[in-house]
Each structure stands twice: as C-alpha cells, then as structure tokens.
Design a protein around this motif. Structure first.
Motif, PDB file in Angstrom:
ATOM      1  N   THR A   1      -5.567 -39.374 -41.838  1.00 47.70           N
ATOM      2  CA  THR A   1      -4.642 -39.791 -40.771  1.00 47.70           C
ATOM      3  C   THR A   1      -4.856 -38.870 -39.575  1.00 47.70           C
ATOM      4  OG1 THR A   1      -2.834 -38.289 -41.270  1.00 47.70           O
ATOM      5  CG2 THR A   1      -2.933 -40.338 -42.564  1.00 47.70           C
ATOM      6  N   VAL A   2      -4.238 -39.232 -38.459  1.00 44.85           N
ATOM      7  CA  VAL A   2      -4.410 -38.432 -37.254  1.00 44.85           C
ATOM      8  C   VAL A   2      -3.947 -36.990 -37.478  1.00 44.85           C
ATOM      9  CG1 VAL A   2      -2.188 -39.055 -36.216  1.00 44.85           C
ATOM     10  CG2 VAL A   2      -4.100 -38.379 -34.748  1.00 44.85           C
ATOM     11  N   ASP A   3      -2.983 -36.800 -38.387  1.00 42.78           N
ATOM     12  CA  ASP A   3      -2.475 -35.443 -38.614  1.00 42.78           C
ATOM     13  C   ASP A   3      -3.519 -34.513 -39.207  1.00 42.78           C
ATOM     14  OD1 ASP A   3      -0.026 -35.979 -37.458  1.00 42.78           O
ATOM     15  OD2 ASP A   3       0.761 -36.824 -39.311  1.00 42.78           O
ATOM     16  N   ASP A   4      -4.568 -35.068 -39.800  1.00 39.05           N
ATOM     17  CA  ASP A   4      -5.659 -34.224 -40.282  1.00 39.05           C
ATOM     18  C   ASP A   4      -6.427 -33.596 -39.125  1.00 39.05           C
ATOM     19  OD1 ASP A   4      -5.431 -34.592 -43.124  1.00 39.05           O
ATOM     20  OD2 ASP A   4      -6.120 -36.652 -42.821  1.00 39.05           O
ATOM     21  N   PHE A   5      -6.331 -34.200 -37.948  1.00 41.00           N
ATOM     22  CA  PHE A   5      -7.092 -33.744 -36.790  1.00 41.00           C
ATOM     23  C   PHE A   5      -6.262 -32.904 -35.824  1.00 41.00           C
ATOM     24  CE2 PHE A   5      -9.051 -37.799 -38.146  1.00 41.00           C
ATOM     25  CZ  PHE A   5     -10.286 -37.298 -38.533  1.00 41.00           C
ATOM     26  N   VAL A   6      -4.984 -32.749 -36.149  1.00 32.22           N
ATOM     27  CA  VAL A   6      -4.076 -32.001 -35.272  1.00 32.22           C
ATOM     28  C   VAL A   6      -3.474 -30.848 -36.067  1.00 32.22           C
ATOM     29  CG1 VAL A   6      -1.958 -32.137 -33.913  1.00 32.22           C
ATOM     30  CG2 VAL A   6      -3.535 -34.087 -33.953  1.00 32.22           C
TER      31      VAL A   6
ATOM     32  N   ILE B   1       0.282 -33.615 -23.634  1.00 31.61           N
ATOM     33  CA  ILE B   1      -0.933 -34.413 -23.447  1.00 31.61           C
ATOM     34  C   ILE B   1      -1.021 -35.454 -24.555  1.00 31.61           C
ATOM     35  CG2 ILE B   1      -3.466 -34.333 -23.544  1.00 31.61           C
ATOM     36  CD1 ILE B   1      -3.365 -31.645 -22.115  1.00 31.61           C
ATOM     37  N   ILE B   2      -1.230 -36.703 -24.150  1.00 34.92           N
ATOM     38  CA  ILE B   2      -1.517 -37.757 -25.127  1.00 34.92           C
ATOM     39  C   ILE B   2      -3.032 -37.813 -25.245  1.00 34.92           C
ATOM     40  CG2 ILE B   2      -1.337 -40.214 -25.664  1.00 34.92           C
ATOM     41  CD1 ILE B   2       1.099 -40.231 -23.674  1.00 34.92           C
ATOM     42  N   ALA B   3      -3.532 -37.534 -26.461  1.00 34.71           N
ATOM     43  CA  ALA B   3      -4.973 -37.500 -26.652  1.00 34.71           C
ATOM     44  C   ALA B   3      -5.348 -38.441 -27.772  1.00 34.71           C
ATOM     45  CB  ALA B   3      -5.429 -36.085 -26.990  1.00 34.71           C
ATOM     46  N   GLY B   4      -6.558 -38.924 -27.734  1.00 36.80           N
ATOM     47  CA  GLY B   4      -6.985 -39.826 -28.787  1.00 36.80           C
ATOM     48  C   GLY B   4      -8.484 -39.952 -28.846  1.00 36.80           C
ATOM     49  N   PHE B   5      -8.970 -40.312 -30.025  1.00 35.42           N
ATOM     50  CA  PHE B   5     -10.392 -40.665 -30.162  1.00 35.42           C
ATOM     51  C   PHE B   5     -10.478 -41.917 -31.016  1.00 35.42           C
ATOM     52  CE2 PHE B   5      -9.901 -37.878 -33.892  1.00 35.42           C
ATOM     53  CZ  PHE B   5     -10.612 -38.545 -34.878  1.00 35.42           C
ATOM     54  N   VAL B   6     -11.624 -42.574 -30.931  1.00 31.74           N
ATOM     55  CA  VAL B   6     -11.854 -43.774 -31.723  1.00 31.74           C
ATOM     56  C   VAL B   6     -13.027 -43.490 -32.657  1.00 31.74           C
ATOM     57  CG1 VAL B   6     -12.337 -46.247 -31.664  1.00 31.74           C
ATOM     58  CG2 VAL B   6     -11.089 -45.184 -29.773  1.00 31.74           C
TER      59      VAL B   6
ATOM     60  N   PRO C   1      -8.422 -46.080 -34.024  1.00 35.99           N
ATOM     61  CA  PRO C   1      -8.024 -45.057 -33.048  1.00 35.99           C
ATOM     62  C   PRO C   1      -7.156 -43.995 -33.725  1.00 35.99           C
ATOM     63  CG  PRO C   1      -6.791 -47.105 -32.703  1.00 35.99           C
ATOM     64  CD  PRO C   1      -7.592 -47.287 -33.962  1.00 35.99           C
ATOM     65  N   TYR C   2      -7.323 -42.745 -33.309  1.00 30.46           N
ATOM     66  CA  TYR C   2      -6.490 -41.638 -33.776  1.00 30.46           C
ATOM     67  C   TYR C   2      -5.813 -41.036 -32.544  1.00 30.46           C
ATOM     68  CZ  TYR C   2      -8.907 -42.039 -38.233  1.00 30.46           C
ATOM     69  OH  TYR C   2      -9.400 -42.520 -39.427  1.00 30.46           O
ATOM     70  N   LEU C   3      -4.512 -41.269 -32.418  1.00 31.03           N
ATOM     71  CA  LEU C   3      -3.749 -40.890 -31.213  1.00 31.03           C
ATOM     72  C   LEU C   3      -2.667 -39.890 -31.551  1.00 31.03           C
ATOM     73  CD1 LEU C   3      -2.792 -44.168 -29.340  1.00 31.03           C
ATOM     74  CD2 LEU C   3      -4.752 -42.682 -29.021  1.00 31.03           C
ATOM     75  N   LYS C   4      -2.399 -38.973 -30.643  1.00 32.14           N
ATOM     76  CA  LYS C   4      -1.311 -38.029 -30.893  1.00 32.14           C
ATOM     77  C   LYS C   4      -0.788 -37.481 -29.563  1.00 32.14           C
ATOM     78  CE  LYS C   4       0.959 -35.628 -34.127  1.00 32.14           C
ATOM     79  NZ  LYS C   4       1.444 -36.117 -35.434  1.00 32.14           N
TER      80      LYS C   4
ATOM     81  N   LEU D   1       0.389 -34.310 -27.916  1.00 31.32           N
ATOM     82  CA  LEU D   1       0.231 -32.880 -28.206  1.00 31.32           C
ATOM     83  C   LEU D   1       1.158 -32.071 -27.314  1.00 31.32           C
ATOM     84  CD1 LEU D   1      -3.676 -32.820 -28.187  1.00 31.32           C
ATOM     85  CD2 LEU D   1      -2.177 -33.052 -30.175  1.00 31.32           C
ATOM     86  N   LYS D   2       1.823 -31.079 -27.930  1.00 25.39           N
ATOM     87  CA  LYS D   2       2.690 -30.193 -27.169  1.00 25.39           C
ATOM     88  C   LYS D   2       2.042 -28.812 -27.083  1.00 25.39           C
ATOM     89  CE  LYS D   2       6.748 -32.741 -28.600  1.00 25.39           C
ATOM     90  NZ  LYS D   2       6.394 -33.726 -27.531  1.00 25.39           N
ATOM     91  N   LYS D   3       2.656 -27.977 -26.296  1.00 28.78           N
ATOM     92  CA  LYS D   3       2.197 -26.599 -26.106  1.00 28.78           C
ATOM     93  C   LYS D   3       1.874 -25.934 -27.453  1.00 28.78           C
ATOM     94  CE  LYS D   3       3.864 -22.214 -24.267  1.00 28.78           C
ATOM     95  NZ  LYS D   3       4.965 -21.515 -23.583  1.00 28.78           N
ATOM     96  N   GLY D   4       0.691 -25.416 -27.579  1.00 29.45           N
ATOM     97  CA  GLY D   4       0.300 -24.729 -28.803  1.00 29.45           C
ATOM     98  C   GLY D   4      -0.403 -25.612 -29.813  1.00 29.45           C
ATOM     99  N   ASP D   5      -0.323 -26.917 -29.635  1.00 29.71           N
ATOM    100  CA  ASP D   5      -1.030 -27.815 -30.560  1.00 29.71           C
ATOM    101  C   ASP D   5      -2.528 -27.801 -30.270  1.00 29.71           C
ATOM    102  OD1 ASP D   5       1.346 -28.582 -31.706  1.00 29.71           O
ATOM    103  OD2 ASP D   5       1.445 -30.550 -30.730  1.00 29.71           O
ATOM    104  N   ILE D   6      -3.297 -28.018 -31.327  1.00 24.95           N
ATOM    105  CA  ILE D   6      -4.736 -28.213 -31.147  1.00 24.95           C
ATOM    106  C   ILE D   6      -5.129 -29.526 -31.809  1.00 24.95           C
ATOM    107  CG2 ILE D   6      -5.288 -25.751 -30.995  1.00 24.95           C
ATOM    108  CD1 ILE D   6      -6.221 -25.777 -33.853  1.00 24.95           C
ATOM    109  N   MET D   7      -6.151 -30.156 -31.259  1.00 23.50           N
ATOM    110  CA  MET D   7      -6.652 -31.421 -31.835  1.00 23.50           C
ATOM    111  C   MET D   7      -8.175 -31.394 -31.776  1.00 23.50           C
ATOM    112  SD  MET D   7      -5.687 -35.377 -30.914  1.00 23.50           S
ATOM    113  CE  MET D   7      -6.490 -36.738 -31.786  1.00 23.50           C
ATOM    114  N   VAL D   8      -8.807 -31.863 -32.850  1.00 17.00           N
ATOM    115  CA  VAL D   8     -10.269 -31.872 -32.901  1.00 17.00           C
ATOM    116  C   VAL D   8     -10.799 -33.273 -32.624  1.00 17.00           C
ATOM    117  CG1 VAL D   8     -10.316 -32.165 -35.439  1.00 17.00           C
ATOM    118  CG2 VAL D   8     -12.296 -31.216 -34.275  1.00 17.00           C
ATOM    119  N   PHE D   9     -11.859 -33.361 -31.810  1.00 17.50           N
ATOM    120  CA  PHE D   9     -12.549 -34.614 -31.506  1.00 17.50           C
ATOM    121  C   PHE D   9     -13.965 -34.500 -32.058  1.00 17.50           C
ATOM    122  CE2 PHE D   9      -9.489 -33.560 -28.215  1.00 17.50           C
ATOM    123  CZ  PHE D   9      -8.648 -34.665 -28.260  1.00 17.50           C
TER     124      PHE D   9
END
Lengths: 209, 209, 209, 209, 209, 209
Positions: free
Chosen positions: B46-51, C117-122, C128-131, C133-141
């Motif tokens: 799920t997306v939570d794996d990437f965040v 920030i609303i970020a996402g990748f396909v 699609p993987y959408l999230k 993100l708030k201050k301090g969050d990290i997301m991998v693409f």
C-alpha cells in the motif's frame, strides 16, 4: 595407461553446498528479492529453463493500437533471472503504434526484422531523437527515457527489443495517466491537459474519476 | 467509435508471475540476502509502505551526547528496500555531538535545516575536511570515512542525512571500542590509548574487561 | 621514549601514484565517462568541494507552475561525483505544482520541511500511490516511475528530494512532449491526445510543429 | 493569458556543466576506462549515434566455418557505451558452425530469425545443455560459459545474439589455443591434447611454435 | 558524574527489524538468489563463520594432474557470502598442472608462496600473456579468460588464488568438453579436434558418446 | 586442403576501435574517474603489467608498531585496475601490531602464511569477533568495519590480505585522529578522550594543535 581417474581433483571441486552458481533459474514459488527471483534447485534445472518459444508467435494486433508486445522477461523466461538481459517481441500492423512509454529499469536496443518503423526517444533536455528504421537496423533507447515506435510503412512490421535487465519494467504513458482512478482534476493540474481531454481518454482506456 | 478496448495488448502484458518489479517493499518475515530483504507480495503493498513519518518527531537529546539519531533505513522504512537510498534525522541540542563514526555501506549527504553544525571527515591520507554549516548547506561524507557533527551554536540544530544505500550501517567509534567486552589490554595494544583512559570510557559506556 | 616515528609504515603507504581513492571530486574540464566525471587532482581538492550552499536559497516561484527546483547534482556539486547520491530543493508556492516527471537514473526520497505536499507515483501496473505529506514525512519514488508533487495547502511548501545517483536526470513529461519540435501529428499518434490539445500546450511551452 | 514562460524553472534546470547524463555516446578519441569509453560532448551527439545499420548486411560465410559474426558492440556502435547492452548478427550457411567460445563479460540471449540452430552450453559442473532452436526461439547462455552454435538444417540460418554488456568480449577456444605462438608442448601439457593434433590445428589457423 | 547512560541514542539505533547489515553469513538451508545465499539470523552468527581453516591442509596431488585445488568459496566459507571476495589453495607437485580453465564470474590474483609456477592467460585477441612466477610474485587473470598454471620447477609449488566474487565458478576446459555425454561428432564439429583425439580424452576422463 | 583461412570471420571481429575490453591496465598519466584509472593503449600492454613482485620482499618492521604493510593496489599494480580485486602483504615482527583501521572501499580476506595472528573486527552492533589464526587460516573482515591484527606468538608472522576492490583504501584510526592538525578540543569532544591522552598521541604521531 595414460589417464587414471582425477579423483582428488574431482572430489575437492564437487564438495559441500554445491549450488551451481553459473546461473540462477527463477523459482517462482520461493520469495523474490531486489536482485530477482530465488534460484531453482540445480537438480531441477533442465535445458528448457534456458529456452523460450513464446516470441515465435505473432501477437494479436486486432486492437486499438494495431500492435502487440510479447515479453520474455524473468517473469516469463526463468533462465534470464539474475543475468542482466531479457527480450520481447513487437508486432505492428499497418498503422500500428507503441505509444510513448518508458522502461524504468533498463536500456533497450530495438532490432527491426520486417517492415519499417519510425522510432524516437526524448532526452532529459527535451531534444527528440527520431529515425526511420529499416530491416536490420538497430536503435538504442537509453534507460528510463520516453520513447515510442510507429509502423512507418503499409505492411506489418516485426521487431525484437532487447533489454539490459531481466525485469526492465514497462510504463505506458497513457495507461499510467488514464487507465486508473486518478482524479481528473489532479491529472489536469499535473499535466496541464484539459479536463475534457482527460475524461475522453479515461473513457477510452477504462479509467475512472 | 474511436477507442475500443486494448484487450490483446493488455492481456499480453499482465501475464504470468507478474510480480511488480518497479520496487521491492521489504517483507521482514521472509529471508533476507546480500541485496536486501525479500519483497512483499505486490497485492499487499500500500502507499503507506512508501511513506515514513518517524523522522517528523524530534529525537530525545537529554542524554550524554545531547544528540539523537533517528533512522529511516530499510529496517524501519520498508519502501526503500533495494532502491539504493535511505534517510535519517539528526537532533543536536546546544553542545550536542555526534561523535566520530563511519557508515560502512554508504556515502552520506547532510542537509542542515536549523542551527549551525560543525562537521568534518578525515580522508585516508589523514587530511581533515572541516566546515561550519549553516541552514540550507549540504556536505558530503564519502563512504566509510570517519566523520562527526557538532552543534556549532547556542541553539538546537536539526539536520537530515541522506545515504546512498537502504542499509548504510553505522559504526560509532567509541561504542565499537568501549561498549563491549574487548580486553583493555588488547584495545591499548591496537589503539595506543592508555589503559586508564580505556577503563574510564568502558565505565562510562557500559563496557567490560 | 615511547613513540619513535612510524617511518617504514608511513613510507610504504604513501607510495606511488597515490590518488586518494576515497572520493573523486568532479573535474569539469576533463573527459567524463559512463561512471561520471574525471577526478580532480587530490592536491587541488578543498573542503569547499564537499560543501554546497545553493540549496539554502529559495527558488523563484513566480512562474506558471508556482514552483522551482534547484539541483545539487554532480554537475553542480562536484563532491558527490561517483558517490551514488545527490540532493535538490523544491519550492512550491500556494497552488504550486511539479508536474508529472521521471528520474531515469535514480530513486528519490522526498523530505517535507514546511507546508503540505500531495505527492504520488504510478507503478508499471498503472496503480497510483498517493499521499498527503506533512512536515517531517518522507516518501520514496522508485526509479524511473512517473510522479508529481503538488502544494496541498494554502502556504508555501518546502521539500528536499534525495536521489540514489549523483546524476539522476529529470524528464518532465510536458516538456518532453511539447517543448520541442516533435510534429503534432506524431505526438497525437503516440499519445492519443487531440491535435488541438497538443498545439495549445506547444504554444504555452514554446514548442513548434 | 494562461501559460506565461516557465523561466525560473527552466533557468534552474539548464544550469552549469550540463552534460546530458541520460547517455554517454562513445568518444573514441578520448581515454577509455573500466566503465567504458569517454562521452562525446552532448552538442555533437546526433540520432545517428543511437542507430546502427551494420547488422542489416549478411556476413560473408564463404570461409572454413561457413559462418560469420558481425558485432554491434560499443567499439562499433557508440550509442550503447555505458548502457549495459549490445547486439550482434550470426550468419550460418548450411554446415556452418560457431565453434566453442565464451563471452568473458556478458550473458547472451540468442534469437533465431531464420533456419534451425543447434545450440548448447556447458555448465561449471560439466553438464551440457543442448537444444535445437527454430525460428522465433530464444536461448540464454549464462556469462562466461563455453557455448557453440551449429546450423541444424540444410538452409542458411540467421540469428541475433544480444549481450548484457556493451563490451561482452569474445574468446574463441580454437583461436585462443592455436592461433598464436603458445608452445605446442605447453598446450599439450595444459590441454592433454596430442602434439600432432595441436600442430595440425596451429597449421590450419596460422599459429606458430 | 561525567558519563550517564546514552539511553535515547541507544534506543533509537537498536530499533525494529535490526538485521545486522554489515555482513550476510550464508544460510545454506534458505533459498539462494542471484546475489548469493540468504543471510543467517544475526543471533546465530559466531566468529567461526568468518574464519576458515580448510586452506591450511595440502590437497592430495597423487592424481593424473599432480595437482589439487581446494576452494573457500561462499559454498564452503559462509562468511564471504555477499562480500565480493573468496580464496582457494593450489598444490602442484613436481610436474603438476592446472589445465586451461576459466572463472566465469570473477577475476583472479594468484599469489605464489612456494616453488615456481609458469602461469598464463590468453586475451580475446588471442595474445598469450605468460610468466614464470617465483615465491612472492602475484599475477592477475582478468575475468572469464582462459588461463593455466604449471609447476615450473622440480619441487612442490604452493599458491593461493584470490577471486573478485564469493562464487567465481570454475570451468575446466577438458572436463567441459570430455567429461560428459556430448556426442563426439558434435565436439569435433565445434572444436575442429579429430574424433580419435576426442574419444581418447573422453576415455581418460570418463566421458561417453 | 581442410583449413583455408578464416578471413571473413577474422575480418569482422578485428574491426574498428578495437580496444581489448578484457582488461583495463592503468594508465597513470591519463585522467582517472570513479571507476578507476584510464586504460593503457592495448598495444603498450605487456605481461609485466599483470605481474607484481613487490609483495615478495619483507617490509621493514623496525618501527614503533613492529609491523609493515606493503600494498599491491591499482595505484601500484596497474593490472588490477577495474577488476574488483587487489592484494597486500603484512609483516608482523614479534609484538607487532596493525592497529585498528578500516578499508572504506572493500572487504578483506586475510591469509596467514607464517606465525600466529590474533585478528578481530567489531560489527555495527558493537559485537567483537576475535580469533587466533594459525598458518593456513583465513578470516574475512566485512567492508568498512574496524579491525586489527596482532602478532600472537613469539616469532615473526606473515600474512596476505586480499581485497574486493582494486582501490580498497586504508584509514588507520590513530593516524586519522592524531596525525594531522585537528584541534585537541574538537577531538576530545568527538571521541570523549581526555585532552592529555590526545596530546600524547599527537606528539608521538606528529600531529599538531
């Protein structure tokens, strides 16, 4: 008697845990990892793991893009697992198109076997590199860049792409954008396309929202 | 009717063993290997794996080094498994210090977000490279070299190191030498430190012998 | 006298051709190769090669996308050459957008420092993987996949992407398609977009044909 | 007015030292290194660097092995430099043979386009893997293992090998042993072949001693 | 009281899923993959996983080649799994020979400890590189190239080859050709050897057909 | 006449830009890059580039550590450039010590040839792995971890470390800390050592400040 048995030599080399490390034929039932599938037990490997016949059959091009892609990636062809290479087959009926797409995990070299193909890629600096390829021509598409192939003549075209990875991936631009439930507004905002255009393509490709 | 369904195309591409090879989210319950953790089944991703949100929380700096390191390595953040990158968070209270350490498996780029940090590394030829970093500055520490970070001002400092591996490792010099049962004599012989100095640090860090 | 000079030891280790192989600071004037830029002579390397201050300055977001990207790739930051890592800075004014793009040569981890920030990748299977993100969050693409970032709040957002390569590349979808001289017809054929839509975006972005 | 110019964005991304890192077209006149040839200056790159037509021409098979190999390695095809892939063409007249050989630097996938080819490789545990390949079949030869191809029918055969490296290398067993000045005695000692056999093959292939 | 406990620091670093990623000792019972064996659970690792004593024992050279090879590859020495290195031991009685062979997966550096060894390899362009090595000499054999070692004196020789992979592989030319059931005719066709020569070697080495 | 000349075959394979890609002997006068030194022109390569005799000579151990390290890294031994391997020689007089050090760029396997050596490394979790090694024993030190070697007997010891890189690097802890101009205060702050201890070692090793 010139050649007695090489016994010591043989013994030492056929010793413990002797997984044959020359290759790692995919075992689809064991866990996979970042480097690929787990390896089949050597005793179960046969020559058929190293041979694939699926690319000998023309893909069905009676579809909207008048084209078909058949893959021999590690997921279909277990022998290439871990070996840094895979192949596919491209059939393009007259008017056929492989729309803009990328391979996130590999560079590609396309080999034209029959017909004429107009192929192109766009570099990071937005320069397009276009060429009309004839039978026997090869063209390289560097890893991760947007590229396409179009039948450039009135006859069917056949080509075989090779990839620098057993799992190159394939992200087709239109499918990534329109064949899912991404909100039209969000797509509009992140592509500058008009909402009507987006909805039209979503309708054609089965996307929602 | 312009866009009938892309059925052949779709069929060919969604074929056998279709593990999504774009990523390999860590499955912590399956075996790991030299390239990282096994991959979670695509259907369970799920997306939570990437965040990861753990870096949003300040580490507790009420300790002897007045500092805290919070990691988002593959062991904590499953989405980076196999992707060649990871992050961490560094909190340095006034007077805080991240003592000399190395990352055996990665180069690091440190990004300063708040406060002032004096950072440095020592090259193989024993040349030190030192700099006082301000908000927005970045500094690179090449793989495996001894380096440190010290709060360079009177206010808390916050920085985020990025690493060129999902599992960079972290070997803190004092812990490696003094926070275990290595014999004092052996440490003296292999570091040229005085026994009294060694015993003092063992006492402080919980080492024995 | 406890510590005479380590002369033999020293001599042997500081011997011939002693390029410091710990790092390879980019020499922009020598030839580059597939692994990166040539290395600066060790004697010319200073700490400033390992520090970059350009990410401390907010990018100018008074433009159509209300956003700015500032890069510290090997081409700007010589110290990361050959080290498998680089950084950038992302400024998003309210309403700002980094439109769909890929990095052909790297995975990315985005760190949010300010704002939402609303970020996402396909993924390759079009999921699609959408999230948000708030201050301090990290997301991998993951490497090579289409992704975007949008300011998700009414205030400026600031984020720092890290990359798993010193030269990740950046291919912005709209620029690749519309900011060059690719023929409208060819784009239509390979994207299924309407000619009017293409011409509109070519006009906006400075493309021709 | 909807789309003013993206000037900030554009400016930041087209900044200093902007070698396009998407590819590294071989510059044959600059030094090469372990990762391949130096890169041509981006301004000099054209689409023709990415296209190669030499594989469209049948090799001359009027020779002792009734076969010809034509290569599109990085040394001939500058566009594949650094990209982990290359191709070649194999022409086998009736009775034609590509004798036992290895590619020290790459795995190979052979694609049969015309005719019938008997192909095989031998694994490290001395197990042979043999198969008669027909049009459309592909077979993988893992890196570094001895393998061969023989025309298996009465008509010319055509095949295209792909390689997992731009410089796979090619070591032909008979040439390595007999087409040089290695002393007959030494060859006898290290292969167990009879001196007469060695001298016969040296004679045929132009070797001495 | 100078050094209270580093509790926060310690806590944060010894957190979840803490597989020690410094090494990956082979677990021979779990699945292996393209990057090597699965990792033993950290809790089960002991110093003996990192030490191997099997190379201290001379191999039995009372055999046809008057030589013995003893390997400490990942399959025998679990500590080198994933670490890019392995060793072996070479015993050559007077007249002993390690016949032509390749390591498909590694380069080799041979270190001579006792006696005299004539060693050589042949490059892809068929140039032989030969040298008589004395005690203390080292020679490198690039990956995948045919090479051999012969006792060059009247006394036993001892050498230790190091390899650039934990699983370098070993393909001995004579065994690959003659110690299996490859048909004599096929070998003749793909090596240009005479059938009588082939049958003689098959007989000596235990091959059939 | 059985074997006419292989002319076509030969011609095709000895074609344009034929740098022998089997190896890349270091050219110390051309620029180096992240992957190593530039390659010597093939025509200038001789067998002596692949052989190194410097490890045959005992290092001078009449120094403070009663030990000597002699390296055959790519900087001294041009033949290993680009091949993922190198060697060194370790001489330890009675009482000799190779103090705590790391190799930032390689794993090491140590082979004991003479005498007894107490060797150890410390893992990232601070666990020490210690062993007394005898003649013929090998021990692996995973990349980047702190390790040491001490003569464990009353006689000279001789050992040969192999490395998984042609340029493993060598950072000796005491030299990195004390053999330069790092301020005593800064060292104290980042190592918790007492200033007196630091000054004593700086004095012994030639450091200042």
């Amino acid at each position: 008697m010139i050649f007695p048995i090489f016994f010591t030599f043989f013994l030492l080399l056929s010793s413990s845990h002797a997984s044959v490390q020359d290759f790692c034929v995919a075992d689809y039932k064991a866990p996979d990892g970042p480097a690929g599938y787990s390896c089949k037990k050597p005793a179960k490997v046969t020559v058929d793991d190293f041979v694939y016949s699926g690319l000998g059959i023309a893909g069905n091009t009676t579809n909207i893009i008048k084209a078909a892609v058949t893959t021999a990636f590690a997921a279909q062809f277990p022998g290439v697992n871990g070996l840094g290479i895979s192949l596919a087959r491209l059939d393009l009926a007259p008017g056929g198109v492989i729309p803009f797409h990328t391979h996130p995990g590999a560079s590609e070299v396309l080999l034209v076997i029959q017909g004429t193909i107009i192929a192109g890629f766009v570099a990071s600096d937005n320069t397009p590199y276009l060429k009309t390829l004839k039978k026997g021509d090869i063209m390289v598409f560097p890893q991760g860049l947007l590229h396409f192939q179009v039948n450039g003549g009135g006859t069917p075209a056949l080509a075989f792409p090779s990839f620098s990875s057993p799992s190159p991936g394939l992200q087709i631009l239109d499918f990534a954008l329109f064949k899912n439930d991404l909100a039209t507004e969000l797509i509009a905002q992140t592509t500058f396309l008009d909402a009507a255009q987006i909805k039209k393509l979503k309708g054609a490709l089965g996307g929602t929202n």
